[in-house]
Design a protein around this motif. Structure first.
Motif, PDB file in Angstrom:
ATOM      1  N   VAL A  78       0.874  -1.162   0.000  1.00  0.00           N
ATOM      2  CA  VAL A  78       0.000   0.000   0.000  1.00  0.00           C
ATOM      3  C   VAL A  78       0.915   1.216   0.000  1.00  0.00           C
ATOM      4  O   VAL A  78       1.943   1.234   0.681  1.00  0.00           O
ATOM      5  CB  VAL A  78      -0.968   0.007   1.201  1.00  0.00           C
ATOM      6  CG1 VAL A  78      -0.235   0.079   2.513  1.00  0.00           C
ATOM      7  CG2 VAL A  78      -1.973   1.136   1.075  1.00  0.00           C
ATOM      8  N   GLY A  79       0.568   2.203  -0.811  1.00  0.00           N
ATOM      9  CA  GLY A  79       1.434   3.363  -0.927  1.00  0.00           C
ATOM     10  C   GLY A  79       0.691   4.580  -1.443  1.00  0.00           C
ATOM     11  O   GLY A  79      -0.536   4.572  -1.594  1.00  0.00           O
ATOM     12  N   VAL A  80       1.449   5.619  -1.712  1.00  0.00           N
ATOM     13  CA  VAL A  80       0.874   6.878  -2.165  1.00  0.00           C
ATOM     14  C   VAL A  80       1.399   7.188  -3.565  1.00  0.00           C
ATOM     15  O   VAL A  80       2.588   7.009  -3.858  1.00  0.00           O
ATOM     16  CB  VAL A  80       1.208   8.028  -1.181  1.00  0.00           C
ATOM     17  CG1 VAL A  80       2.704   8.254  -1.046  1.00  0.00           C
ATOM     18  CG2 VAL A  80       0.492   9.304  -1.584  1.00  0.00           C
ATOM     19  N   VAL A  81       0.504   7.651  -4.425  1.00  0.00           N
ATOM     20  CA  VAL A  81       0.885   8.027  -5.787  1.00  0.00           C
ATOM     21  C   VAL A  81       1.717   9.301  -5.737  1.00  0.00           C
ATOM     22  O   VAL A  81       1.303  10.304  -5.148  1.00  0.00           O
ATOM     23  CB  VAL A  81      -0.365   8.236  -6.664  1.00  0.00           C
ATOM     24  CG1 VAL A  81       0.033   8.730  -8.059  1.00  0.00           C
ATOM     25  CG2 VAL A  81      -1.175   6.945  -6.757  1.00  0.00           C
ATOM     26  N   THR A  82       2.903   9.249  -6.337  1.00  0.00           N
ATOM     27  CA  THR A  82       3.777  10.422  -6.375  1.00  0.00           C
ATOM     28  C   THR A  82       3.817  11.072  -7.751  1.00  0.00           C
ATOM     29  O   THR A  82       4.231  12.214  -7.886  1.00  0.00           O
ATOM     30  CB  THR A  82       5.216  10.034  -5.972  1.00  0.00           C
ATOM     31  OG1 THR A  82       5.635   8.909  -6.752  1.00  0.00           O
ATOM     32  CG2 THR A  82       5.271   9.674  -4.487  1.00  0.00           C
ATOM     33  N   GLN A  96      -3.391   0.401  -3.456  1.00  0.00           N
ATOM     34  CA  GLN A  96      -2.820  -0.910  -3.157  1.00  0.00           C
ATOM     35  C   GLN A  96      -2.366  -1.550  -4.465  1.00  0.00           C
ATOM     36  O   GLN A  96      -3.082  -1.516  -5.453  1.00  0.00           O
ATOM     37  CB  GLN A  96      -3.847  -1.808  -2.471  1.00  0.00           C
ATOM     38  CG  GLN A  96      -3.281  -3.156  -2.046  1.00  0.00           C
ATOM     39  CD  GLN A  96      -4.295  -4.007  -1.319  1.00  0.00           C
ATOM     40  OE1 GLN A  96      -4.705  -5.063  -1.799  1.00  0.00           O
ATOM     41  NE2 GLN A  96      -4.721  -3.556  -0.156  1.00  0.00           N
ATOM     42  N   LEU A  97      -1.160  -2.115  -4.443  1.00  0.00           N
ATOM     43  CA  LEU A  97      -0.600  -2.807  -5.597  1.00  0.00           C
ATOM     44  C   LEU A  97      -0.492  -4.288  -5.260  1.00  0.00           C
ATOM     45  O   LEU A  97       0.257  -4.669  -4.368  1.00  0.00           O
ATOM     46  CB  LEU A  97       0.786  -2.243  -5.956  1.00  0.00           C
ATOM     47  CG  LEU A  97       0.872  -0.736  -6.216  1.00  0.00           C
ATOM     48  CD1 LEU A  97       2.312  -0.350  -6.566  1.00  0.00           C
ATOM     49  CD2 LEU A  97      -0.080  -0.318  -7.336  1.00  0.00           C
ATOM     50  N   GLY A  98      -1.241  -5.118  -5.963  1.00  0.00           N
ATOM     51  CA  GLY A  98      -1.259  -6.541  -5.665  1.00  0.00           C
ATOM     52  C   GLY A  98      -0.005  -7.270  -6.079  1.00  0.00           C
ATOM     53  O   GLY A  98       0.355  -8.283  -5.475  1.00  0.00           O
ATOM     54  N   LEU A  99       0.668  -6.766  -7.102  1.00  0.00           N
ATOM     55  CA  LEU A  99       1.859  -7.445  -7.609  1.00  0.00           C
ATOM     56  C   LEU A  99       3.011  -6.450  -7.742  1.00  0.00           C
ATOM     57  O   LEU A  99       3.636  -6.328  -8.798  1.00  0.00           O
ATOM     58  CB  LEU A  99       1.569  -8.116  -8.955  1.00  0.00           C
ATOM     59  CG  LEU A  99       0.568  -9.274  -8.925  1.00  0.00           C
ATOM     60  CD1 LEU A  99       0.283  -9.767 -10.331  1.00  0.00           C
ATOM     61  CD2 LEU A  99       1.090 -10.423  -8.055  1.00  0.00           C
ATOM     62  N   MET A 112      -3.566  -1.712 -12.642  1.00  0.00           N
ATOM     63  CA  MET A 112      -3.122  -2.723 -11.695  1.00  0.00           C
ATOM     64  C   MET A 112      -3.206  -2.240 -10.248  1.00  0.00           C
ATOM     65  O   MET A 112      -2.923  -2.995  -9.323  1.00  0.00           O
ATOM     66  CB  MET A 112      -1.675  -3.133 -12.006  1.00  0.00           C
ATOM     67  CG  MET A 112      -1.468  -3.699 -13.390  1.00  0.00           C
ATOM     68  SD  MET A 112      -2.453  -5.188 -13.686  1.00  0.00           S
ATOM     69  CE  MET A 112      -1.627  -6.349 -12.577  1.00  0.00           C
ATOM     70  N   ALA A 113      -3.605  -0.985 -10.057  1.00  0.00           N
ATOM     71  CA  ALA A 113      -3.704  -0.406  -8.719  1.00  0.00           C
ATOM     72  C   ALA A 113      -5.165  -0.324  -8.286  1.00  0.00           C
ATOM     73  O   ALA A 113      -6.065  -0.132  -9.115  1.00  0.00           O
ATOM     74  CB  ALA A 113      -3.074   0.982  -8.688  1.00  0.00           C
ATOM     75  N   ARG A 114      -5.381  -0.470  -6.997  1.00  0.00           N
ATOM     76  CA  ARG A 114      -6.727  -0.362  -6.426  1.00  0.00           C
ATOM     77  C   ARG A 114      -6.753   0.809  -5.447  1.00  0.00           C
ATOM     78  O   ARG A 114      -5.871   0.915  -4.581  1.00  0.00           O
ATOM     79  CB  ARG A 114      -7.102  -1.659  -5.706  1.00  0.00           C
ATOM     80  CG  ARG A 114      -8.509  -1.656  -5.115  1.00  0.00           C
ATOM     81  CD  ARG A 114      -8.836  -2.996  -4.475  1.00  0.00           C
ATOM     82  NE  ARG A 114      -8.096  -3.236  -3.257  1.00  0.00           N
ATOM     83  CZ  ARG A 114      -8.442  -2.769  -2.057  1.00  0.00           C
ATOM     84  NH1 ARG A 114      -9.511  -1.990  -1.926  1.00  0.00           N
ATOM     85  NH2 ARG A 114      -7.712  -3.057  -0.990  1.00  0.00           N
ATOM     86  N   LEU A 124      -3.957   2.307   8.656  1.00  0.00           N
ATOM     87  CA  LEU A 124      -3.704   2.016   7.249  1.00  0.00           C
ATOM     88  C   LEU A 124      -3.201   0.587   7.056  1.00  0.00           C
ATOM     89  O   LEU A 124      -3.478  -0.046   6.032  1.00  0.00           O
ATOM     90  CB  LEU A 124      -2.676   3.013   6.696  1.00  0.00           C
ATOM     91  CG  LEU A 124      -2.302   2.888   5.217  1.00  0.00           C
ATOM     92  CD1 LEU A 124      -3.530   3.073   4.322  1.00  0.00           C
ATOM     93  CD2 LEU A 124      -1.217   3.903   4.856  1.00  0.00           C
ATOM     94  N   THR A 125      -2.495   0.052   8.032  1.00  0.00           N
ATOM     95  CA  THR A 125      -1.972  -1.311   7.926  1.00  0.00           C
ATOM     96  C   THR A 125      -3.086  -2.331   7.716  1.00  0.00           C
ATOM     97  O   THR A 125      -2.860  -3.400   7.145  1.00  0.00           O
ATOM     98  CB  THR A 125      -1.176  -1.687   9.177  1.00  0.00           C
ATOM     99  OG1 THR A 125      -1.981  -1.436  10.337  1.00  0.00           O
ATOM    100  CG2 THR A 125       0.113  -0.876   9.266  1.00  0.00           C
ATOM    101  N   ALA A 126      -4.285  -2.023   8.165  1.00  0.00           N
ATOM    102  CA  ALA A 126      -5.398  -2.970   8.034  1.00  0.00           C
ATOM    103  C   ALA A 126      -5.733  -3.272   6.585  1.00  0.00           C
ATOM    104  O   ALA A 126      -6.293  -4.329   6.289  1.00  0.00           O
ATOM    105  CB  ALA A 126      -6.635  -2.428   8.749  1.00  0.00           C
ATOM    106  N   THR A 127      -5.379  -2.355   5.663  1.00  0.00           N
ATOM    107  CA  THR A 127      -5.671  -2.599   4.254  1.00  0.00           C
ATOM    108  C   THR A 127      -4.833  -3.734   3.688  1.00  0.00           C
ATOM    109  O   THR A 127      -5.128  -4.243   2.601  1.00  0.00           O
ATOM    110  CB  THR A 127      -5.431  -1.329   3.420  1.00  0.00           C
ATOM    111  OG1 THR A 127      -4.055  -0.941   3.507  1.00  0.00           O
ATOM    112  CG2 THR A 127      -6.306  -0.183   3.910  1.00  0.00           C
ATOM    113  N   LEU A 128      -3.777  -4.131   4.410  1.00  0.00           N
ATOM    114  CA  LEU A 128      -2.976  -5.281   3.996  1.00  0.00           C
ATOM    115  C   LEU A 128      -3.192  -6.484   4.916  1.00  0.00           C
ATOM    116  O   LEU A 128      -2.573  -7.521   4.718  1.00  0.00           O
ATOM    117  CB  LEU A 128      -1.486  -4.923   3.983  1.00  0.00           C
ATOM    118  CG  LEU A 128      -1.049  -3.938   2.907  1.00  0.00           C
ATOM    119  CD1 LEU A 128       0.445  -3.631   3.057  1.00  0.00           C
ATOM    120  CD2 LEU A 128      -1.332  -4.474   1.513  1.00  0.00           C
TER     121      LEU A 128
END
Length: 347
Positions: A78-82, A96-99, A112-114, A124-128
């Motif tokens: 999980v990350g932020v778009v830069t 979130q990036l699955g791969l 490929m991003a959600r 935020l950790t709960a999203t993973l």
């Protein structure tokens, strides 16, 4: 445009033989590729570490192509778009990036991003974990594959792990009686205390078969199997007629080469009319909204408890991965790659 910064990633240097060794992976610096149309750049905040990644490092038969030697390790982040060249996302969006790779920066096709929208008051950790692949695995495995119902006697192996702990709570919420198998008194106390399991077996200190006889005197209707090996065998031999085994994982065999043995008395499947079904959560992702419609209220309302174990620093990812196979992690294992603040990431 994104701010240029040093980028790091873990690459597969050689295929492991047995346990993962430091020589199997290497941490390298790299320069992300320029964005093409419909691509985004993502600064990864958290990386999910999962037992299946050990399988991806091998060339054994598996449900995804093996990671090629010399390529980036694969994982969910999980990350932020830069930076973005797509109308789907803008800088500052959480995704979130699955791969993705085990890397600080990822360049990927926007499709490929959600998008990620954390629940109020939920980290935020709960999203993973409980609201990511972990929770989805537990929900689909227990409700759709296992078809848990009120009155079932359910056994969950690796019950204090990320998936097992949530799966057991889902079974309880559906009215089942749940026995967990875990390693260590502290983990077993967590299962029967905070999580409400009806019993727990410490496989490090007691005979699993004898404990199952004590705690499941009328047999077992559903086995949520995460371990395989001797623990699976002990549960299998005590399953009731028309019992179901949800084969979610076999972590006891992931560091071993060659064929994985199965139940010693295969005829029991016929005589007891057992159903054993292996499943992988990727097959169920098109119906993720159905699962989250039930999981999110449970999490928001405190009906499901979970633990996220964050190891800070991408340089510690290899050491953290080794924790999975020694039981040293406490809940869902994540690597904290970069910082977040106030529940929102900052580019």
């Amino acid at each position: 445009m994104s701010v240029q910064e040093p980028a790091l990633r873990w690459q597969l240097k050689r295929r492991p033989k047995g346990a993962i060794e430091p020589e199997d992976l290497e941490l390298v610096a790299y320069r992300p590729a320029p964005l093409a149309n419909e691509q985004i750049e993502v600064r990864n905040i958290y990386l999910s570490l999962d037992p299946t990644q050990r399988i991806w490092m091998s060339d054994r038969e598996q449900y995804l192509p093996p990671i090629e030697v010399g390529s980036a390790m694969r994982g969910t982040t999980v990350g932020v778009v830069t930076d973005s060249r797509s109308g789907r996302f803008k800088a500052g969006d959480l995704v979130q990036l699955g791969l993705a790779g085990w890397e600080t920066l990822s360049v990927t096709d926007a499709r490929m991003a959600r998008p990620v929208s954390p629940l109020p008051g939920v980290p935020l950790t709960a999203t993973l974990s409980v609201l990511g692949a972990t929770g989805l695995t537990a929900w689909f495995g227990m409700t759709r594959v296992g078809q848990v119902k009120a009155g079932d006697t359910v056994v969950v192996s690796a019950a204090a792990g990320a998936v097992g702990s949530v799966a057991g709570q889902i079974a309880k919420l559906r009215g089942a009686r749940v026995i967990g198998i875990a390693g260590g008194k502290q983990k077993c106390d967590w299962l029967t205390g905070e999580l409400g399991f009806d019993g727990a077996i410490d496989y490090k200190r007691e005979d699993v078969g004898a404990a199952l006889d004590r705690l499941c005197p009328d047999g077992i209707d559903l086995d949520f199997e995460n371990v395989g090996g001797a623990i699976m065998e002990a549960v299998y031999t005590r399953m009731n007629t028309f019992g179901r085994m949800v084969l979610c994982g076999m972590i006891s065999s992931y560091e071993k080469d060659g064929p994985v043995p199965g139940p010693a008395d295969f005829s029991r499947i016929l005589m007891r009319r057992l159903r054993i079904e292996g499943f992988v959560v990727v097959d169920h992702l098109p119906k993720a909204k159905e699962a989250l419609a039930e999981l999110e209220p449970w999490v928001a309302g405190g009906q499901i408890q979970w633990r996220d174990h964050v190891v800070p620093g991408i340089e510690n990812a290899l050491e953290a991965m080794q924790m999975l196979f020694s039981g040293r992690n406490d809940g869902k294992l994540l690597v904290g790659i970069t910082q977040e603040s106030d529940g929102r990431a900052r580019p």
